[in-house]
Design a protein around this motif. Structure first.
Motif, mmCIF file in Angstrom:
data_model
loop_
_atom_site.group_PDB
_atom_site.id
_atom_site.type_symbol
_atom_site.label_atom_id
_atom_site.label_comp_id
_atom_site.label_asym_id
_atom_site.label_seq_id
_atom_site.Cartn_x
_atom_site.Cartn_y
_atom_site.Cartn_z
ATOM 1 N N LEU A 1 75.128 118.939 119.592
ATOM 2 C CA LEU A 1 76.107 118.979 118.796
ATOM 3 C C LEU A 1 75.566 119.725 117.367
ATOM 4 O O LEU A 1 76.516 120.403 116.792
ATOM 5 N N MET A 2 74.438 119.435 117.088
ATOM 6 C CA MET A 2 74.048 120.366 115.608
ATOM 7 C C MET A 2 74.248 121.825 116.154
ATOM 8 O O MET A 2 74.574 122.620 115.186
ATOM 9 N N ARG A 3 73.678 122.406 117.282
ATOM 10 C CA ARG A 3 74.023 123.803 117.454
ATOM 11 C C ARG A 3 75.479 124.201 117.460
ATOM 12 O O ARG A 3 75.640 125.324 117.135
ATOM 13 N N PHE A 4 76.305 123.176 117.841
ATOM 14 C CA PHE A 4 77.757 123.588 118.044
ATOM 15 C C PHE A 4 78.300 123.593 116.412
ATOM 16 O O PHE A 4 78.942 124.507 116.230
ATOM 17 N N ASN A 5 77.763 122.686 115.731
ATOM 18 C CA ASN A 5 78.190 122.827 114.480
ATOM 19 C C ASN A 5 77.657 124.149 113.565
ATOM 20 O O ASN A 5 78.215 124.670 112.503
ATOM 21 N N GLU A 6 76.370 124.403 113.876
ATOM 22 C CA GLU A 6 75.793 125.401 113.007
ATOM 23 C C GLU A 6 76.667 126.716 113.676
ATOM 24 O O GLU A 6 76.775 127.834 112.880
ATOM 25 N N THR A 7 77.151 126.856 114.927
ATOM 26 C CA THR A 7 77.725 128.024 115.436
ATOM 27 C C THR A 7 79.108 128.154 114.520
ATOM 28 O O THR A 7 79.601 129.160 114.179
ATOM 29 N N ILE A 8 79.751 126.819 114.401
ATOM 30 C CA ILE A 8 81.169 126.996 113.621
ATOM 31 C C ILE A 8 80.731 127.336 112.172
ATOM 32 O O ILE A 8 81.453 128.110 111.621
ATOM 33 N N LYS A 9 79.764 126.602 111.511
ATOM 34 C CA LYS A 9 79.328 127.282 110.340
ATOM 35 C C LYS A 9 79.217 128.582 109.908
ATOM 36 O O LYS A 9 79.632 129.055 108.964
ATOM 37 N N ASP A 10 78.264 129.105 110.790
ATOM 38 C CA ASP A 10 78.088 130.522 110.738
ATOM 39 C C ASP A 10 79.186 131.563 110.874
ATOM 40 O O ASP A 10 79.281 132.498 110.343
ATOM 41 N N ALA A 11 80.240 131.114 111.882
ATOM 42 C CA ALA A 11 81.455 131.888 112.006
ATOM 43 C C ALA A 11 82.288 131.795 110.626
ATOM 44 O O ALA A 11 82.657 132.768 110.318
ATOM 45 N N LEU A 12 82.322 130.522 110.084
ATOM 46 C CA LEU A 12 83.370 130.361 109.101
ATOM 47 C C LEU A 12 82.678 130.782 107.744
ATOM 48 O O LEU A 12 83.413 131.291 106.686
ATOM 49 N N ASP A 13 81.550 130.530 107.585
ATOM 50 C CA ASP A 13 80.569 130.811 106.366
ATOM 51 C C ASP A 13 79.381 131.582 106.565
ATOM 52 O O ASP A 13 78.262 131.355 106.366
ATOM 53 N N PRO A 14 79.472 133.105 107.155
ATOM 54 C CA PRO A 14 78.463 133.642 107.050
ATOM 55 C C PRO A 14 77.504 133.897 105.922
ATOM 56 O O PRO A 14 76.555 134.455 106.265
ATOM 57 N N ASN A 15 78.003 133.936 104.647
ATOM 58 C CA ASN A 15 77.301 134.056 103.580
ATOM 59 C C ASN A 15 76.441 132.618 103.222
ATOM 60 O O ASN A 15 75.873 132.842 102.103
ATOM 61 N N GLY A 16 76.790 131.662 103.886
ATOM 62 C CA GLY A 16 76.330 130.512 103.557
ATOM 63 C C GLY A 16 76.644 129.967 102.130
ATOM 64 O O GLY A 16 75.449 129.310 101.432
ATOM 65 N N ILE A 17 77.630 129.892 101.723
ATOM 66 C CA ILE A 17 77.913 129.557 100.166
ATOM 67 C C ILE A 17 78.509 128.145 100.018
ATOM 68 O O ILE A 17 78.481 127.458 98.938
#
Length: 609
Positions: free
Chosen positions: A550-566
């Protein structure tokens, strides 16, 4: 004490205020808490503005100046003034008013106040350009879960509530509304009453929070529509790259540029149902949301008392078929009788002069003198419909509960006007109140954490979690205040951990208790549905099935939507790639070690907090 005498703000004075009908109650509640206050309103700050990670003072100054030019100098405010914890209706958006670490540990660098979705897009694009993390809040009243504090110190808090506080639409025929983040339960209720509409809202225990914010954090209320996120319909969202998204039927344009007429009528629309991605996440900023309302109806609140602590599993077993067959009209609460003492608003010292947790025999002695008499568990419920239907339902409930020897039944008319049941009756009729603040007076300078696991509505499961709570609260010398919000198949077992925020020792023990509760419950297979920002990493890691799939799935979505991590790095344990694996996660005793002058200020290498 002088500040306690200042009147709290009304709705006409401030969007965060209370309605005039609660004027005396708000003042009395604030005065009551301040009368038990021994700590100063603020102490001199040890440092100036907390800079965002990897940001120099010159770079930060240039960035803030640019944002002020874009949305107005008065709408971007540095967090350089004394930190004041305040009170429920004048709480801070600069830090956590209920700090479990040092008051300056979790602070913003500045606060931005957008007026519109367009200005939210402007802020998000600015953050991407200058690599400054944002921490959006609706009104910041999720006290017990972190308030308005950012998980990454030095983030810019985006306070959506101050200027985005409009009720955009109320549709009486559809029994729905559309709100911005700054609309409180108080405000929505008062507007419905002003228009004389036959509609109810569903509110949590206190009415000052954001309707939108509570729903996307999956908060609960107590009418048949108490699952707030389940009763939302349609959202307008700013994504981390500044683009705009509408979910559900809102993705289809309406005629002549109008909103789609079914946007607040049907949740999923066509294709994958994406709304859930934006609840308890950092995947976007929700700027508008549709909310379903309830039709006005007849109602009757009541309570049952049960005599023995060991009745607990049997009570839960009696509740389950009633809830699954939809005999119980709402989301009822099952509370331990110690809650009957603290909800009076009287401090612990009134009931017990010792230093440890209040003993069970002392609770029992004082309960004898309460209007409901000596007991161990109290069940608060409400039935809805016409008189005949309510009476029929109550007979079925009584038959089930009276099988437990010594059970008693009370209506509001059986109890004095100041009894808590009268407040519950209002909440369960969609009328937001302030009464729930009173239990916070248990300790001087009181603050609290919520431990909130989910259990099946089964006696054996509930007992496992309850026994863990008993054992660990005794270990850490902290009073146990359990409240169970009951549904047909699950219960929110909510523990209020009350502590004196001026005491490093009490904060340390409360944090240590919280961490051990999370671990012990997870070891038995029970996880939290919501938690304080400092414990989010630990809770997120308990959902580790399939090698943390589940966390790996969430991180994949996060990185796709928010590549700059802001956008809200670390919220609910989801870290963007630029932070991940660099020491930001708090998984062990890091919170406890930050107590008493420690720091969680990140170094330039983003070393461990």
């Amino acid at each position: 004490m002088s500040q306690a005498l200042n009147s709290p703000p009304t709705l006409s004075e401030q969007y965060r205020g209370y309605p005039e009908r609660l004027a005396s109650q708000a003042q009395e509640s604030k005065n009551r808490l301040y009368s038990n206050k021994t700590a100063p309103e603020s102490v001199p700050r040890k440092r100036g503005v907390r800079l965002p990670p990897d940001t120099t003072q010159d770079g930060f100054d240039r960035a803030i100046s640019a944002l002020q030019q874009q949305i107005g100098q008065q709408n971007v405010v540095l967090n350089d003034k004394p930190l004041i914890d305040g009170w429920y209706l004048d709480h801070p958006n600069t830090h956590d008013a209920f700090h479990v670490v040092d008051q300056e540990d979790l602070v913003s660098s500045a606060v931005a106040y957008p007026e519109s979705t367009t200005e939210v897009q402007t802020i998000v694009k600015w953050a991407n350009k200058y690599s400054i993390p944002l921490w959006p809040i609706s009104m910041g009243r999720n006290l017990g879960y972190g308030g308005g504090a950012p998980r990454v110190p030095g983030s810019v808090v985006v306070d959506l509530g101050k200027r985005m506080n409009k009720i955009l639409n109320i549709d009486p025929d559809n029994a729905s509304c559309v709100v911005e983040p700054g609309v409180s339960y108080f405000e929505l209720y008062e507007e419905i009453q002003r228009r004389k509409l036959p509609l109810w809202i569903d509110c949590p225990d206190l009415g000052g929070g954001s309707v939108l914010g509570n729903a996307i954090d999956r908060g609960v209320g107590y009418t048949p529509m108490g699952d707030h996120f389940a009763n939302h319909c349609g959202m307008e969202i700013v994504l981390p790259n500044g683009e705009l998204l509408r979910t559900g039927m809102g993705a289809m344009p309406g005629k002549y540029g109008a909103d789609n007429p079914t946007w607040q009528s049907f949740q999923p629309a066509y294709g994958p149902y994406s709304d859930g991605m934006f609840s308890q996440s950092n995947f976007g900023i929700v700027c508008q949301m549709g909310v379903w309302l309830m039709r006005e109806t007849g109602h009757q609140s009541y309570l049952f008392t049960f005599p023995r602590d060991e009745d607990f599993p049997e009570i839960v077993e009696a509740i389950r078929p009633l809830a699954q067959n939809r005999i119980l009209g709402n989301i009822p609460q099952l509370r331990h009788v110690v809650q009957e003492l603290n909800v009076t608003g009287l401090p612990k010292s009134h009931w017990y002069s010792g230093t440890g947790p209040i003993p069970r025999d002392v609770v029992r002695k004082h309960a004898r003198n309460l209007p409901t008499g000596e007991c161990s568990w109290v069940f608060y419920g409400t039935q809805y419909g016409d008189l005949a239907g309510i009476e029929s339902q109550l007979e079925i409930i009584k038959t089930a509960f009276f099988k437990i020897k010594g059970t008693k039944f009370f209506l509001p008319s059986d109890l004095p006007p100041d009894h808590y049941l009268h407040s519950r009756a209002k909440v369960c009729a969609g009328i937001p109140v302030l009464r729930e603040l009173d239990w916070l007076n248990w300790k001087p300078n009181a603050a609290h954490l919520f431990f909130s696991p989910i259990t099946p509505t089964k006696g054996a499961d509930a007992k496992v979690v309850h026994d863990i709570n008993i054992r660990l609260h005794e270990k850490y010398g902290i009073d146990l205040f359990p409240t169970l919000c009951v549904a047909g198949r699950e219960m929110h077992y909510i523990t209020n951990i009350v502590y004196d925020r001026s005491s490093d020792d009490e904060k340390r023990r409360s944090a240590a208790l919280m961490r051990e509760l999370i671990a012990a419950a997870a070891n038995e297979g029970y996880g939290e549905y919501r938690t304080h920002i400092l414990f989010a990493d630990q809770v997120a890691r308990t959902y580790s099935w399939g090698d943390n799939a589940l966390m790996r799935f969430n991180e994949t979505i996060k990185d796709a939507l928010d590549p700059n991590g802001i956008l809200a790095p670390g919220r609910n344990g989801i870290w963007p790639k630029k932070y991940r694996g660099k020491g930001w996660e708090l998984l062990g005793d890091e919170t406890e070690r930050a107590i008493g002058g420690g720091t969680i200020e990140p170094k330039k290498t983003m070393s461990r907090l």
